[in-house]
Design a protein around this motif. Sequence first.
Motif, PDB file in Angstrom:
ATOM      1  N   GLY A   1       0.895  -1.220   0.182  1.00 40.36           N
ATOM      2  CA  GLY A   1       0.061   0.081   0.075  1.00 40.36           C
ATOM      3  C   GLY A   1       0.950   1.131  -0.153  1.00 40.36           C
ATOM      4  N   LEU A   2       0.261   2.456   0.251  1.00 37.04           N
ATOM      5  CA  LEU A   2       0.921   3.682   0.432  1.00 37.04           C
ATOM      6  C   LEU A   2       2.020   3.700   1.362  1.00 37.04           C
ATOM      7  CD1 LEU A   2       0.837   6.752  -0.447  1.00 37.04           C
ATOM      8  CD2 LEU A   2      -0.547   7.040   1.780  1.00 37.04           C
ATOM      9  N   ILE A   3       3.304   4.158   0.868  1.00 38.18           N
ATOM     10  CA  ILE A   3       4.515   4.299   1.396  1.00 38.18           C
ATOM     11  C   ILE A   3       4.448   5.731   1.888  1.00 38.18           C
ATOM     12  CG2 ILE A   3       6.900   4.487   1.415  1.00 38.18           C
ATOM     13  CD1 ILE A   3       7.079   2.145  -0.663  1.00 38.18           C
ATOM     14  N   SER A   4       4.270   6.780   1.098  1.00 32.81           N
ATOM     15  CA  SER A   4       4.318   8.023   1.624  1.00 32.81           C
ATOM     16  C   SER A   4       3.625   9.029   0.187  1.00 32.81           C
ATOM     17  CB  SER A   4       5.720   8.575   1.899  1.00 32.81           C
ATOM     18  OG  SER A   4       6.581   8.964   0.647  1.00 32.81           O
ATOM     19  N   TRP A   5       3.412  10.208   0.982  1.00 36.25           N
ATOM     20  CA  TRP A   5       3.058  11.474   0.015  1.00 36.25           C
ATOM     21  C   TRP A   5       4.216  12.224  -0.194  1.00 36.25           C
ATOM     22  CZ3 TRP A   5      -1.823  10.780  -1.614  1.00 36.25           C
ATOM     23  CH2 TRP A   5      -2.748  10.051  -0.853  1.00 36.25           C
ATOM     24  N   ARG A   6       4.466  12.916  -1.281  1.00 40.56           N
ATOM     25  CA  ARG A   6       5.643  13.462  -1.536  1.00 40.56           C
ATOM     26  C   ARG A   6       5.235  15.017  -2.149  1.00 40.56           C
ATOM     27  NH1 ARG A   6       9.963   9.215  -4.106  1.00 40.56           N
ATOM     28  NH2 ARG A   6      10.742   8.459  -2.260  1.00 40.56           N
ATOM     29  N   LEU A   7       5.788  15.812  -1.726  1.00 42.37           N
ATOM     30  CA  LEU A   7       5.870  17.245  -2.437  1.00 42.37           C
ATOM     31  C   LEU A   7       7.209  17.608  -2.704  1.00 42.37           C
ATOM     32  CD1 LEU A   7       4.275  19.549  -3.275  1.00 42.37           C
ATOM     33  CD2 LEU A   7       4.540  20.872  -1.002  1.00 42.37           C
ATOM     34  N   SER A   8       7.544  18.101  -3.976  1.00 39.50           N
ATOM     35  CA  SER A   8       8.978  18.199  -4.282  1.00 39.50           C
ATOM     36  C   SER A   8       9.278  19.506  -5.126  1.00 39.50           C
ATOM     37  CB  SER A   8       9.570  17.052  -5.266  1.00 39.50           C
ATOM     38  OG  SER A   8       9.584  15.667  -4.487  1.00 39.50           O
ATOM     39  N   THR A   9      10.315  20.178  -4.969  1.00 42.45           N
ATOM     40  CA  THR A   9      10.487  21.267  -5.847  1.00 42.45           C
ATOM     41  C   THR A   9      11.973  21.304  -6.059  1.00 42.45           C
ATOM     42  OG1 THR A   9      10.402  23.839  -5.928  1.00 42.45           O
ATOM     43  CG2 THR A   9      10.965  22.745  -3.840  1.00 42.45           C
ATOM     44  N   SER A  10      12.517  21.828  -7.329  1.00 37.48           N
ATOM     45  CA  SER A  10      13.685  22.043  -7.879  1.00 37.48           C
ATOM     46  C   SER A  10      13.921  23.373  -8.367  1.00 37.48           C
ATOM     47  CB  SER A  10      14.010  20.903  -8.641  1.00 37.48           C
ATOM     48  OG  SER A  10      13.238  20.789  -9.825  1.00 37.48           O
ATOM     49  N   LEU A  11      15.095  23.562  -8.466  1.00 40.58           N
ATOM     50  CA  LEU A  11      15.529  24.818  -9.151  1.00 40.58           C
ATOM     51  C   LEU A  11      16.874  24.874  -9.750  1.00 40.58           C
ATOM     52  CD1 LEU A  11      14.691  27.877  -9.041  1.00 40.58           C
ATOM     53  CD2 LEU A  11      16.143  28.213  -6.889  1.00 40.58           C
ATOM     54  N   SER A  12      16.925  25.424 -10.889  1.00 41.70           N
ATOM     55  CA  SER A  12      18.529  25.198 -11.661  1.00 41.70           C
ATOM     56  C   SER A  12      18.507  26.715 -12.355  1.00 41.70           C
ATOM     57  CB  SER A  12      18.249  24.197 -12.765  1.00 41.70           C
ATOM     58  OG  SER A  12      17.565  24.546 -13.799  1.00 41.70           O
ATOM     59  N   ARG A  13      20.011  26.869 -12.689  1.00 40.58           N
ATOM     60  CA  ARG A  13      20.306  27.908 -13.352  1.00 40.58           C
ATOM     61  C   ARG A  13      21.468  27.652 -14.251  1.00 40.58           C
ATOM     62  NH1 ARG A  13      19.378  33.462 -13.733  1.00 40.58           N
ATOM     63  NH2 ARG A  13      21.089  34.658 -14.494  1.00 40.58           N
ATOM     64  N   GLN A  14      21.337  28.138 -15.654  1.00 42.35           N
ATOM     65  CA  GLN A  14      22.549  27.841 -16.460  1.00 42.35           C
ATOM     66  C   GLN A  14      23.517  29.069 -16.203  1.00 42.35           C
ATOM     67  OE1 GLN A  14      22.712  25.333 -18.929  1.00 42.35           O
ATOM     68  NE2 GLN A  14      24.926  25.844 -19.025  1.00 42.35           N
ATOM     69  N   VAL A  15      24.746  29.026 -15.302  1.00 43.27           N
ATOM     70  CA  VAL A  15      25.742  29.882 -14.919  1.00 43.27           C
ATOM     71  C   VAL A  15      26.335  30.409 -16.192  1.00 43.27           C
ATOM     72  CG1 VAL A  15      27.545  30.290 -13.187  1.00 43.27           C
ATOM     73  CG2 VAL A  15      25.683  28.516 -12.531  1.00 43.27           C
ATOM     74  N   SER A  16      26.903  29.597 -16.844  1.00 44.23           N
ATOM     75  CA  SER A  16      27.706  29.986 -18.112  1.00 44.23           C
ATOM     76  C   SER A  16      27.295  28.789 -19.316  1.00 44.23           C
ATOM     77  CB  SER A  16      29.252  30.065 -18.071  1.00 44.23           C
ATOM     78  OG  SER A  16      29.411  28.834 -17.697  1.00 44.23           O
ATOM     79  N   ARG A  17      27.970  28.785 -20.223  1.00 42.19           N
ATOM     80  CA  ARG A  17      27.676  27.805 -21.216  1.00 42.19           C
ATOM     81  C   ARG A  17      28.057  26.384 -20.982  1.00 42.19           C
ATOM     82  NH1 ARG A  17      30.599  25.701 -25.944  1.00 42.19           N
ATOM     83  NH2 ARG A  17      29.222  25.045 -27.421  1.00 42.19           N
ATOM     84  N   ASP A  18      29.105  26.295 -20.005  1.00 39.86           N
ATOM     85  CA  ASP A  18      29.276  25.116 -19.467  1.00 39.86           C
ATOM     86  C   ASP A  18      28.945  24.672 -18.193  1.00 39.86           C
ATOM     87  OD1 ASP A  18      30.682  24.563 -22.035  1.00 39.86           O
ATOM     88  OD2 ASP A  18      32.392  25.716 -21.439  1.00 39.86           O
ATOM     89  N   TRP A  19      28.784  25.539 -17.375  1.00 39.80           N
ATOM     90  CA  TRP A  19      28.211  25.379 -15.859  1.00 39.80           C
ATOM     91  C   TRP A  19      26.759  25.627 -15.666  1.00 39.80           C
ATOM     92  CZ3 TRP A  19      31.755  23.452 -12.616  1.00 39.80           C
ATOM     93  CH2 TRP A  19      33.197  23.582 -12.761  1.00 39.80           C
ATOM     94  N   ARG A  20      26.392  24.714 -15.032  1.00 37.26           N
ATOM     95  CA  ARG A  20      24.821  24.612 -14.548  1.00 37.26           C
ATOM     96  C   ARG A  20      24.710  24.240 -12.980  1.00 37.26           C
ATOM     97  NH1 ARG A  20      20.411  23.765 -17.368  1.00 37.26           N
ATOM     98  NH2 ARG A  20      21.699  23.029 -18.963  1.00 37.26           N
TER      99      ARG A  20
END
Length: 287
Positions: A222-241
């Motif tokens: 049965g149910l293990i857990s409820w989940r609320l997720s959030t994520s954030l990202s930014r391209q710092v430069s052409r090669d770095w994230r």
Amino acid sequence: MNPPRRRALAPIAAALTLLTTGPAAQAQSEEAPASSLPLWELGAFGFGVSQQAYPGSEEQLTRGLVLPYAQYRGRFLRADRDTAGLRAVKTPLYELDIGVAGSFGGSSDEIGARRGMPALGTLIEFGPRLKINLGTWGEGRHAGRWRVELPLRGVFDISDGAAHRGMSFEPKINFQRRSLGGWGYAVSLGAIVGDKRLNRTFYGVDPVYALPDRPAYAAQSGLISWRLSTSLSRQVSRDWRWVGFARWASVAGAANEASPLVKRTNGLSVGMGLSYTWLRSEARANE
């Protein structure tokens, strides 16, 4: 392969799945239209994670790794931030592919509620995933996208010779968007459901491991857990994230909330990482 060697490889294999899937990957997947991305990329990724040992645990496990990575965005064969393996079907309304997820394990010395019990291994999950597009919010290349995901996965313990630990089903609805400022973000709400074998891995207490404050317990499916997720990202430069994520999990109303191994109703996992791409193809990704 002897057991110590398997334990040494376990965090590495789990990290490889976490680079291409999981909360932090959601924000990255919408950074740019697929047709503008390279067919393949090679680089390195370093990250740190503080995760709840398992839903209901009161302990946090902290892990950090730096690893090489490779991405390939073919029409059917995919190994990118959103898919790992075969993409069987893609239409404007839905997509069917093979999804992968992973989580780090911990010893009974790290998890007080499991003292004297077998360690929780590093788990790898993979199986078919149906993604249904619900529409967009906003206009242009910065429009947000609503989607339902329905993954059904087998769970395997790579700390124990890839032993099968059961099946999981994790339906969720998520929203992904890239903002005008160059930030990408994602929010998802879902649940994870396990069969009896998987739930026994987390919550079962065999009579041989019973203690006065930890009675024997037979876990149910049965149910293990409820989940609320959030994520954030930014391209710092052409090669770095840069990427970061947070996930709240609750075992309120779960099938095994009464297990003596459940010590906390709510828990939080967080992490961040930095990736560097040093080689990429001139050819563009296939859709």
